[in-house]
Design a protein around this motif. Sequence first.
Motif, PDB file in Angstrom:
ATOM      1  N   LEU A 151       0.844  -1.194   0.000  1.00 48.13           N
ATOM      2  CA  LEU A 151       0.000   0.000   0.000  1.00 48.13           C
ATOM      3  C   LEU A 151       0.880   1.244   0.000  1.00 48.13           C
ATOM      4  O   LEU A 151       1.897   1.298   0.710  1.00 48.13           O
ATOM      5  N   ILE A 152       0.490   2.237  -0.778  1.00 44.71           N
ATOM      6  CA  ILE A 152       1.101   3.562  -0.722  1.00 44.71           C
ATOM      7  C   ILE A 152      -0.005   4.571  -0.436  1.00 44.71           C
ATOM      8  O   ILE A 152      -1.017   4.600  -1.134  1.00 44.71           O
ATOM      9  N   VAL A 153       0.188   5.360   0.595  1.00 43.35           N
ATOM     10  CA  VAL A 153      -0.751   6.423   0.936  1.00 43.35           C
ATOM     11  C   VAL A 153       0.037   7.718   1.050  1.00 43.35           C
ATOM     12  O   VAL A 153       1.114   7.745   1.669  1.00 43.35           O
ATOM     13  N   PHE A 154      -0.475   8.783   0.464  1.00 41.91           N
ATOM     14  CA  PHE A 154       0.195  10.081   0.558  1.00 41.91           C
ATOM     15  C   PHE A 154      -0.259  10.814   1.812  1.00 41.91           C
ATOM     16  O   PHE A 154      -1.428  10.736   2.212  1.00 41.91           O
ATOM     17  N   THR A 155       0.671  11.524   2.424  1.00 41.13           N
ATOM     18  CA  THR A 155       0.324  12.363   3.562  1.00 41.13           C
ATOM     19  C   THR A 155      -0.566  13.519   3.084  1.00 41.13           C
ATOM     20  O   THR A 155      -0.647  13.815   1.896  1.00 41.13           O
ATOM     21  N   SER A 156      -1.217  14.163   4.033  1.00 39.10           N
ATOM     22  CA  SER A 156      -2.178  15.208   3.693  1.00 39.10           C
ATOM     23  C   SER A 156      -1.520  16.493   3.213  1.00 39.10           C
ATOM     24  O   SER A 156      -2.163  17.326   2.579  1.00 39.10           O
ATOM     25  N   SER A 158      -0.213  18.694   5.377  1.00 40.53           N
ATOM     26  CA  SER A 158      -0.438  19.723   6.395  1.00 40.53           C
ATOM     27  C   SER A 158       0.870  20.315   6.911  1.00 40.53           C
ATOM     28  O   SER A 158       0.882  21.416   7.459  1.00 40.53           O
ATOM     29  N   SER A 159       1.984  19.583   6.757  1.00 42.98           N
ATOM     30  CA  SER A 159       3.274  20.101   7.227  1.00 42.98           C
ATOM     31  C   SER A 159       4.319  20.031   6.112  1.00 42.98           C
ATOM     32  O   SER A 159       5.463  19.657   6.329  1.00 42.98           O
ATOM     33  N   GLY A 160       3.897  20.377   4.897  1.00 39.73           N
ATOM     34  CA  GLY A 160       4.795  20.337   3.744  1.00 39.73           C
ATOM     35  C   GLY A 160       4.124  19.662   2.569  1.00 39.73           C
ATOM     36  O   GLY A 160       2.934  19.342   2.613  1.00 39.73           O
ATOM     37  N   GLU A 161       4.872  19.455   1.497  1.00 39.16           N
ATOM     38  CA  GLU A 161       4.308  18.803   0.329  1.00 39.16           C
ATOM     39  C   GLU A 161       3.903  17.368   0.660  1.00 39.16           C
ATOM     40  O   GLU A 161       4.598  16.678   1.406  1.00 39.16           O
ATOM     41  N   PRO A 162       2.743  16.911   0.125  1.00 38.80           N
ATOM     42  CA  PRO A 162       2.351  15.513   0.358  1.00 38.80           C
ATOM     43  C   PRO A 162       3.450  14.560  -0.109  1.00 38.80           C
ATOM     44  O   PRO A 162       4.049  14.760  -1.163  1.00 38.80           O
ATOM     45  N   LYS A 163       3.721  13.564   0.708  1.00 40.48           N
ATOM     46  CA  LYS A 163       4.774  12.608   0.342  1.00 40.48           C
ATOM     47  C   LYS A 163       4.217  11.191   0.428  1.00 40.48           C
ATOM     48  O   LYS A 163       3.323  10.897   1.232  1.00 40.48           O
ATOM     49  N   PRO A 164       4.729  10.291  -0.420  1.00 41.55           N
ATOM     50  CA  PRO A 164       4.225   8.921  -0.424  1.00 41.55           C
ATOM     51  C   PRO A 164       4.803   8.111   0.721  1.00 41.55           C
ATOM     52  O   PRO A 164       6.002   8.150   0.992  1.00 41.55           O
ATOM     53  N   ILE A 165       3.933   7.369   1.396  1.00 42.17           N
ATOM     54  CA  ILE A 165       4.356   6.480   2.470  1.00 42.17           C
ATOM     55  C   ILE A 165       4.046   5.051   2.035  1.00 42.17           C
ATOM     56  O   ILE A 165       2.898   4.714   1.750  1.00 42.17           O
ATOM     57  N   ARG A 166       5.065   4.227   1.977  1.00 43.40           N
ATOM     58  CA  ARG A 166       4.892   2.848   1.550  1.00 43.40           C
ATOM     59  C   ARG A 166       4.739   1.940   2.762  1.00 43.40           C
ATOM     60  O   ARG A 166       5.567   1.967   3.679  1.00 43.40           O
ATOM     61  N   HIS A 167       3.685   1.148   2.765  1.00 38.45           N
ATOM     62  CA  HIS A 167       3.448   0.208   3.856  1.00 38.45           C
ATOM     63  C   HIS A 167       3.600  -1.218   3.360  1.00 38.45           C
ATOM     64  O   HIS A 167       3.185  -1.552   2.238  1.00 38.45           O
ATOM     65  N   CYS A 193     -17.018   3.771   8.257  1.00 38.74           N
ATOM     66  CA  CYS A 193     -15.964   4.790   8.243  1.00 38.74           C
ATOM     67  C   CYS A 193     -16.231   5.680   7.044  1.00 38.74           C
ATOM     68  O   CYS A 193     -16.184   5.211   5.902  1.00 38.74           O
ATOM     69  N   THR A 194     -16.512   6.929   7.283  1.00 41.78           N
ATOM     70  CA  THR A 194     -17.000   7.820   6.224  1.00 41.78           C
ATOM     71  C   THR A 194     -15.882   8.483   5.428  1.00 41.78           C
ATOM     72  O   THR A 194     -16.161   9.225   4.480  1.00 41.78           O
ATOM     73  N   ALA A 195     -14.619   8.238   5.776  1.00 40.06           N
ATOM     74  CA  ALA A 195     -13.500   8.887   5.088  1.00 40.06           C
ATOM     75  C   ALA A 195     -13.498   8.542   3.606  1.00 40.06           C
ATOM     76  O   ALA A 195     -13.770   7.407   3.214  1.00 40.06           O
ATOM     77  N   ALA A 196     -13.206   9.525   2.775  1.00 38.32           N
ATOM     78  CA  ALA A 196     -13.136   9.294   1.332  1.00 38.32           C
ATOM     79  C   ALA A 196     -11.985   8.364   1.005  1.00 38.32           C
ATOM     80  O   ALA A 196     -10.916   8.438   1.615  1.00 38.32           O
ATOM     81  N   SER A 197     -12.210   7.464   0.051  1.00 40.85           N
ATOM     82  CA  SER A 197     -11.150   6.548  -0.355  1.00 40.85           C
ATOM     83  C   SER A 197      -9.962   7.351  -0.874  1.00 40.85           C
ATOM     84  O   SER A 197     -10.114   8.270  -1.671  1.00 40.85           O
ATOM     85  N   GLY A 198      -8.802   7.025  -0.388  1.00 43.09           N
ATOM     86  CA  GLY A 198      -7.602   7.747  -0.776  1.00 43.09           C
ATOM     87  C   GLY A 198      -6.828   8.305   0.395  1.00 43.09           C
ATOM     88  O   GLY A 198      -5.651   8.632   0.273  1.00 43.09           O
ATOM     89  N   TRP A 199      -7.464   8.401   1.555  1.00 49.95           N
ATOM     90  CA  TRP A 199      -6.780   8.921   2.725  1.00 49.95           C
ATOM     91  C   TRP A 199      -6.384   7.787   3.659  1.00 49.95           C
ATOM     92  O   TRP A 199      -6.935   6.688   3.594  1.00 49.95           O
ATOM     93  N   SER A 200      -5.459   8.065   4.552  1.00 52.20           N
ATOM     94  CA  SER A 200      -4.923   7.041   5.437  1.00 52.20           C
ATOM     95  C   SER A 200      -6.019   6.376   6.263  1.00 52.20           C
ATOM     96  O   SER A 200      -6.025   5.160   6.428  1.00 52.20           O
ATOM     97  N   LEU A 201      -6.958   7.163   6.779  1.00 50.32           N
ATOM     98  CA  LEU A 201      -7.999   6.593   7.632  1.00 50.32           C
ATOM     99  C   LEU A 201      -8.868   5.602   6.871  1.00 50.32           C
ATOM    100  O   LEU A 201      -9.238   4.547   7.401  1.00 50.32           O
ATOM    101  N   SER A 202      -9.212   5.921   5.619  1.00 53.31           N
ATOM    102  CA  SER A 202     -10.036   4.998   4.853  1.00 53.31           C
ATOM    103  C   SER A 202      -9.271   3.738   4.486  1.00 53.31           C
ATOM    104  O   SER A 202      -9.845   2.639   4.425  1.00 53.31           O
TER     105      SER A 202
END
Length: 373
Positions: A151-156, A158-167, A193-202
């Motif tokens: 899985l790769i999820v990008f950060t939001s 909020s503290s800089g450019e979104p970056k990819p996180i590989r799990h 879980c109502t989070a839109a697909s694409g974010w870490s929580l979803s």
Amino acid sequence: MNFARDVVDAADPARLALVALTGDGERCDIAFGDVADRSARLAGALAARGVRRGDVVMTLIGNRPEWVYAMVACWRLGAVALPCSEQLRPADLRARMDRVDPPTVIAHERDRHLAEEAGFDGRLLLVPDERLFEEADSPPPAELGPEDPALIVFTSGSSGEPKPIRHGARYLDGQRVQAEHWYGARPGDLCWCTAASGWSLSARNAFVAAWLRGAAALLHDARFDPDQRLELLERERVNVLCMSPTEYRAIAKRAELRPLPDLRHAVAAGEPLNPEVVHTWGEATGVWVHDGYGQTETGHLTGMPIGPPVRPGSMGRPLPGFRAWVDADELVVDPATVPTFFVDGTRDRPWRTGDRVREDEDGYLWFEGRTDD
């Protein structure tokens, strides 16, 4: 390990996996047998089109069953799923493509223009398209090691450019801790879980956490509407609710809160949840919202414990088995104790979260802000 084999294929084929609701009011119950079959067929279709183990597959679908099938199909193949929110603009997608270079995108037909305007020139597969589910020859589930990428999820950002996180693959199975001790799903529950697909929580709670606990997941492919949200909670008899603090606040302000007899447990994550909203929801619905904390890099780390009275304003305690402490007002975590921590060579040293946190005498943590504020 393989989530598709060990969780989806291993479930009772007749057991409810998904309740899918569209913005047009259509409703569909989907059993695990259907998820196993359709994700396997989609995996076969991806393989027939050249997708191999380790390839990145971007999804741009929304909260629809096809998104779930695509994620499970990727994990079945050993491909790396990169879910993206439909809220992203072409420039956002282009930035993600430049960082990760996915050779394949699976998009809903309504999002085709986003992929094209982002300049994607690889394999673009559109859903709904039943031809993608006609492949009878599906490869066997890949045997994955704990750190093999899944899985790769990008950060939001909020503290800089979104970056990819590989799990790694263990990120998925590692959700069992939060699924039990914070999310609170139980066998037979319906979880939303109502989070839109694409974010870490979803990525961890839209369906993964529920399925790990023997529960079903609700998907609602529509824009947020406070009154409708309450109506669906009642009509579908949802047992576990996971929303962002912004959604809890908007519903409390714009809708008429009322008792929700089937709702047993509610959680919030993504930003601090103010105590006033916790009190409002608890007093009006009978369910007190359990706040929690995590990062895209780490997965969920803390949560208000299940059982003791909720402490409004606190993000709870470290999850069982997780070692976390406060050093110079900053929350620090031992990555070796966190099964969902991302793999980039940092598991052998403390992870400084960058968040100011206060710990009270009972071990409850209170968010105070970013260290770079």
